[in-house]
Scaffold this active site. Structure first.
Site, short mmCIF file in Angstrom:
data_model
loop_
_atom_site.label_atom_id
_atom_site.label_comp_id
_atom_site.label_asym_id
_atom_site.label_seq_id
_atom_site.Cartn_x
_atom_site.Cartn_y
_atom_site.Cartn_z
N TYR A 32 0.81 -1.21 0.00
CA TYR A 32 0.00 0.00 0.00
C TYR A 32 0.85 1.27 0.00
O TYR A 32 0.33 2.37 -0.10
CB TYR A 32 -0.94 0.03 1.21
CG TYR A 32 -0.23 -0.10 2.54
CD1 TYR A 32 0.38 0.98 3.15
CD2 TYR A 32 -0.17 -1.33 3.18
CE1 TYR A 32 1.03 0.85 4.36
CE2 TYR A 32 0.48 -1.48 4.39
CZ TYR A 32 1.08 -0.38 4.98
OH TYR A 32 1.73 -0.51 6.18
N THR A 76 7.30 7.32 13.62
CA THR A 76 6.57 6.20 13.03
C THR A 76 7.57 5.30 12.32
O THR A 76 8.31 5.75 11.45
CB THR A 76 5.52 6.70 12.03
OG1 THR A 76 4.56 7.50 12.71
CG2 THR A 76 4.80 5.53 11.37
N CYS A 84 -10.69 16.49 8.00
CA CYS A 84 -9.96 17.67 7.51
C CYS A 84 -10.23 18.91 8.35
O CYS A 84 -9.38 19.79 8.46
CB CYS A 84 -10.32 17.93 6.05
SG CYS A 84 -10.03 16.53 4.95
N LEU A 111 1.32 19.56 9.19
CA LEU A 111 2.08 19.93 8.01
C LEU A 111 3.14 18.86 7.80
O LEU A 111 3.57 18.21 8.76
CB LEU A 111 2.74 21.30 8.18
CG LEU A 111 1.81 22.48 8.42
CD1 LEU A 111 2.61 23.73 8.76
CD2 LEU A 111 0.92 22.74 7.21
N ASP A 160 3.22 31.70 -17.68
CA ASP A 160 4.30 30.73 -17.70
C ASP A 160 3.86 29.37 -17.15
O ASP A 160 4.23 28.32 -17.67
CB ASP A 160 5.48 31.26 -16.89
CG ASP A 160 6.64 30.29 -16.84
OD1 ASP A 160 7.14 29.91 -17.92
OD2 ASP A 160 7.03 29.88 -15.74
#
Length: 626
Positions: A92, A160, A318, A324, A598
Site C-alpha cells: 500500500y 513512526t 480535515c 504539516l 508561464d
C-alpha cells in the site's frame, strides 16, 4: 489601545523576541532571564491576571499567523520524512518495482532539518513526528532526535517506524528524547507479513513492540492498514492483542497513492470494522478523543489497551487538521493528499532569512484547502507514492524565487538595458522580504492576497511630472534628449498609494485546471502572488530610472472569473515618502500575469494578457482614479 494585540504584531513578537528588534507600542515588553518569558507592566483589558507581571509568551500571544490557514486551523504538528529509503516494500506504500531515489545531496542534512524545525517550533509547533521511508535507516537518527529534543518549545518528539531495526536502537533513542512511538504492523501472521511487505521480519517487529512496552512507551500505537481480501479477517485478533498489552491499535482505512493500485473495493470502511468488533465485544465503548486526534478511540472494558479508527476515506477529519509535512527532499506539503508543494530546501540553501522562509510557509499554509477531494477523486489524482510524499509531480514555487528571477526579467522587454546597471545584483533573490499573508473568499470568486509590511527595506519611486497641463514634459529626459533620473528632493513627504490591475484570459481547459489546482507546475495563484510582490520590490532594478525608496505595503490579489475564464490581477503599493508608487503596482501586475502565463502555457499558448493599467493614485501633487 484596544484590549488585544493584533495577530500580525503578536506573530512578529513571537519570531523576534530574542533579538528584541521591534515591539508594537504602547505595550512595553521587557526581557527576563528566560527567552520565552516576558514582563508586561500593563496589559489594560487583555484579560490576564493583573497580579502577575511575568507570563510565558504562549500565554499572551495568539497562534502564529504564518501557520494558521484561511479556515482558522492552527498547525502545531510537523511531520518530517527523514529518508526515501525503506527496508520493506509494503504493497500500500511502494510500487513493487520500487521508486527512484533522490541523490543524497538533494535530501535535507541534519543541520537543515534542525534549522527548519527550529523555525517551525518558534512559530508554535510543539510536536514533531519523524517518518520516512523508514527513519531508522538514516545513520544520523540519534543526532536528529537529540537536536530536536533540545529546541525550546518542543513538547513531543514522535516517530513512526516499521520496527524492523527498532529494538536495538530504542534505548538510545529514548535517552536522546524520543517520547512517542507508532509501529506499523498489518498482520499477526508471519507468512502474510512477508507477502504484504515483500520482506521477512515479523519477529523483529513483535520484539520491538515488547521492547517499547518494557521502556514504558505508553500507550504504544500500532498502525494497521486494513485491506479487503488481505487482512480484514485479522481485525478481531488485533483487538484481542489489547487485552494484555497497553497498546493502542489504530485501524487505518486503505488510502490511494501512486503505485499502490488503490480501488474502492479494497477499502474496508470504519463502520464495517466497528460492526464486526461489536459483534464479538458488545460492551465496546467509545472513549474521548484529544483535540486534533485523527483516530476515533474505543475500548473493550477490562482490556489494558485501546483501539481506534483512522477513517480518512469514509469519514474525513480535515476540519480539525493541524498537520504539516516536510518531505525528505525538503518540500513542504500542507495536505497528505494534495499535490501542491514548495521547496524549503532550495530557499534555505539560497541564503534566505527567517522572514523570507516564513513568508513562503505562510503562503503555502494559507492556500490549504478546506478538505481533500474525496476518495474517488483522490484515486484519479496524481500524487507520489506514499514513501516519496513530496518529490515528483510538482514544479515547486522556489524556482520562481531563485533561478527563475532572471527568466522573469527576460520576459520584460526593457530589461536588456537593466542588465548593465551596476545596482542589479546577480542574485536578486536576496531582495525578497515579505511579511504576513491573508487569504479570503470574495463572492463567487477566489481571492488570494499577500501583504508585505516593511520598514526601510528595498523599494523605489516614480516621478509623475512637475507642472500642469501647460507644462507637460518627459521628466526622465533632459534638454539634450538623454535619459536622467528625476531629482525628488524638493517634494513633500506624504502617504502615497497606487493600484493597478490587469487580466489574463486562459480559455476553458487551462482555467479549469488552474481552478482545481491540477496544473503540472503546481500552485499557480500562490506563485504568481509572490512573483508579483518580488517584482514590485525590485522595480528600481527593473526600471532603470526609478528611485529606491521604502515601501510600507505591497499586496497582490488574483481572482478567478468563471464567466470569462480569466484571472483578474490587482496590486496595491503604499509608501510614505517623496514620490509615488505607480510603477510598483504596474510591475507587480505585469509579472504576476506573466507568471500565470508561464505556469499555464503547457496546456495552451492561446493565452492573452491585457488591460494592464493604473486604476488609482493618491498622495502626490495630483490624484487619479479610473
Amino acid at each position: 489601545m484596544s484590549g488585544c494585540l493584533s495577530k500580525r504584531c503578536c506573530t512578529f513578537i513571537r519570531s523576534n523576541f530574542v533579538n528584541s528588534r521591534w515591539f508594537p507600542r504602547p505595550i512595553v515588553v521587557q526581557h527576563s532571564t528566560r527567552s520565552d518569558v516576558v514582563e508586561v507592566p500593563n496589559l489594560g483589558g487583555v484579560g490576564l491576571d493583573r497580579s502577575r507581571t511575568k507570563y510565558n509568551l504562549k500565554e499572551i500571544l495568539p497562534f502564529s499567523a504564518f501557520l494558521t490557514d484561511s479556515f482558522g486551523r492552527e498547525h502545531n504538528y510537523l511531520r518530517i520524512s527523514l529518508t526515501e529509503k525503506c527496508n520493506l516494500r509494503c504493497q500500500y506504500c511502494m510500487p513493487a518495482e520500487g521508486v527512484p531515489l533522490s541523490p543524497k545531496s538533494h535530501l535535507l542534512s541534519t543541520d537543515e532539518i534542525t534549522e527548519i524545525s527550529r523555525l517551525f517550533v518558534g512559530q508554535g509547533v510543539n510536536k514533531i513526528r519523524l517518518t520516512g521511508g523508514e527513519p531508522l535507516v538514516r545513520p544520523d537518527i540519534l543526532k536528529i532526535v537529540d537536536n530536536l529534543a533540545k529546541l525550546d518549545g518542543i513538547e513531543n518528539i514522535a516517530m513512526t517506524t516499521n520496527g524492523i531495526a527498532l529494538a536495538r536502537k530504542l534505548p538510545a533513542l529514548k535517552e536522546a528524547g524520543l517520547s512517542q512511538l507508532n509501529i506499523s504492523l498489518d498482520t499477526l501472521n508471519p507468512a502474510k507479513f512477508e507477502f504484504i511487505t515483500r520482506r521477512k521480519g515479523w519477529s523483529h517487529v513483535m520484539g520491538a513492540i515488547d521492547k517499547a512496552i518494557e521502556l514504558n512507551y505508553t500507550p504504544l500505537k500500532i498502525n494497521c492498514v486494513v485491506m479487503r481480501g488481505l487482512n480484514e479477517d485479522e481485525v478481531e485478533d488485533f483487538v484481542q492483542l489489547t487485552q494484555t498489552r497497553p497498546i493502542d491499535v489504530r485501524f487505518i482505512e486503505y488510502m490511494p497513492f501512486d503505485g499502490n493500485k488503490w480501488n474502492d473495493k479494497k477499502l474496508v470502511p470504519m463502520k464495517e470494522m466497528l460492526k464486526k468488533i461489536e459483534m464479538r465485544w458488545p460492551t465496546l465503548e467509545r472513549i474521548g478523543d484529544l483535540p486534533n486526534d485523527t483516530s476515533k478511540a474505543y475500548k473493550v472494558p477490562g482490556f489494558k489497551g485501546t483501539i481506534g479508527f483512522i477513517a480518512s476515506m469514509s469519514q474525513p477529519f480535515c476540519g480539525t487538521c493541524n498537520r504539516l509535512r516536510l518531505t525528505a527532499d525538503g518540500n513542504l506539503k500542507v495536505c497528505l493528499f494534495g499535490n501542491s508543494e514548495v521547496s524549503l530546501r532550495d530557499i534555505l540553501r539560497s541564503g534566505a532569512t527567517e522572514e523570507e522562509l516564513l513568508t513562503v510557509i505562510g503562503a503555502a499554509v494559507g492556500r490549504k484547502k478546506k478538505q481533500h477531494a474525496g476518495m474517488l477523486k483522490l484515486a484519479k489524482m496524481k500524487n507520489r507514492p506514499m514513501i516519496l510524499i513530496g518529490k515528483y509531480y510538482i514544479e515547486v514555487v522556489t524556482m520562481y524565487y531563485t533561478e527563475n528571477i532572471l527568466l522573469m526579467k527576460r520576459k520584460l522587454s526593457f530589461l536588456k538595458y537593466c542588465e548593465n546597471v551596476p545596482s542589479v545584483k546577480k542574485n536578486n533573490y536576496m531582495m525578497m522580504k515579505v511579511g504576513a499573508r491573508f487569504s479570503h473568499k470574495v463572492g463567487g470568486m477566489f481571492s488570494y492576497a499577500t501583504y508585505s509590511i516593511i520598514n526601510g527595506d528595498c523599494a523605489r519611486a516614480f516621478s509623475t511630472g512637475q507642472g500642469g497641463d501647460a507644462d507637460v514634459c518627459l521628466t526622465h529626459v533632459d534638454q539634450h534628449g538623454k535619459a536622467k533620473m528625476v531629482d525628488i528632493s524638493g517634494k513633500n513627504i506624504t502617504e502615497r498609494v497606487a493600484t493597478a490591475s490587469g487580466r489574463v484570459w486562459l480559455g476553458g481547459k487551462a482555467f479549469d485546471l488552474l481552478k482545481e489546482n491540477k496544473l503540472s507546475k503546481g500552485d499557480v495563484l500562490t506563485v504568481s502572488e509572490v512573483a508579483g510582490i518580488l517584482a514590485a520590490k525590485n522595480t528600481s532594478n527593473l526600471i532603470p530610472l526609478c528611485h529606491n525608496i521604502p515601501l510600507s505595503k505591497i499586496s497582490v490579489t488574483l481572482k478567478l472569473d468563471e464567466d470569462t475564464k480569466s484571472v483578474m490581477v490587482e496590486a496595491t503599493a503604499k509608501t510614505t515618502g517623496l514620490t509615488g508608487v505607480e510603477m510598483e503596482a504596474l510591475v507587480a501586475v505585469s509579472v504576476a500575469s506573466l507568471t500565470v502565463y508561464d505556469m499555464c502555457k503547457a496546456v495552451t499558448h492561446d493565452i492573452t494578457i491585457a488591460d494592464i493599467k493604473l486604476t488609482h493614485k493618491s498622495g502626490g501633487k495630483s490624484d487619479f482614479n479610473q
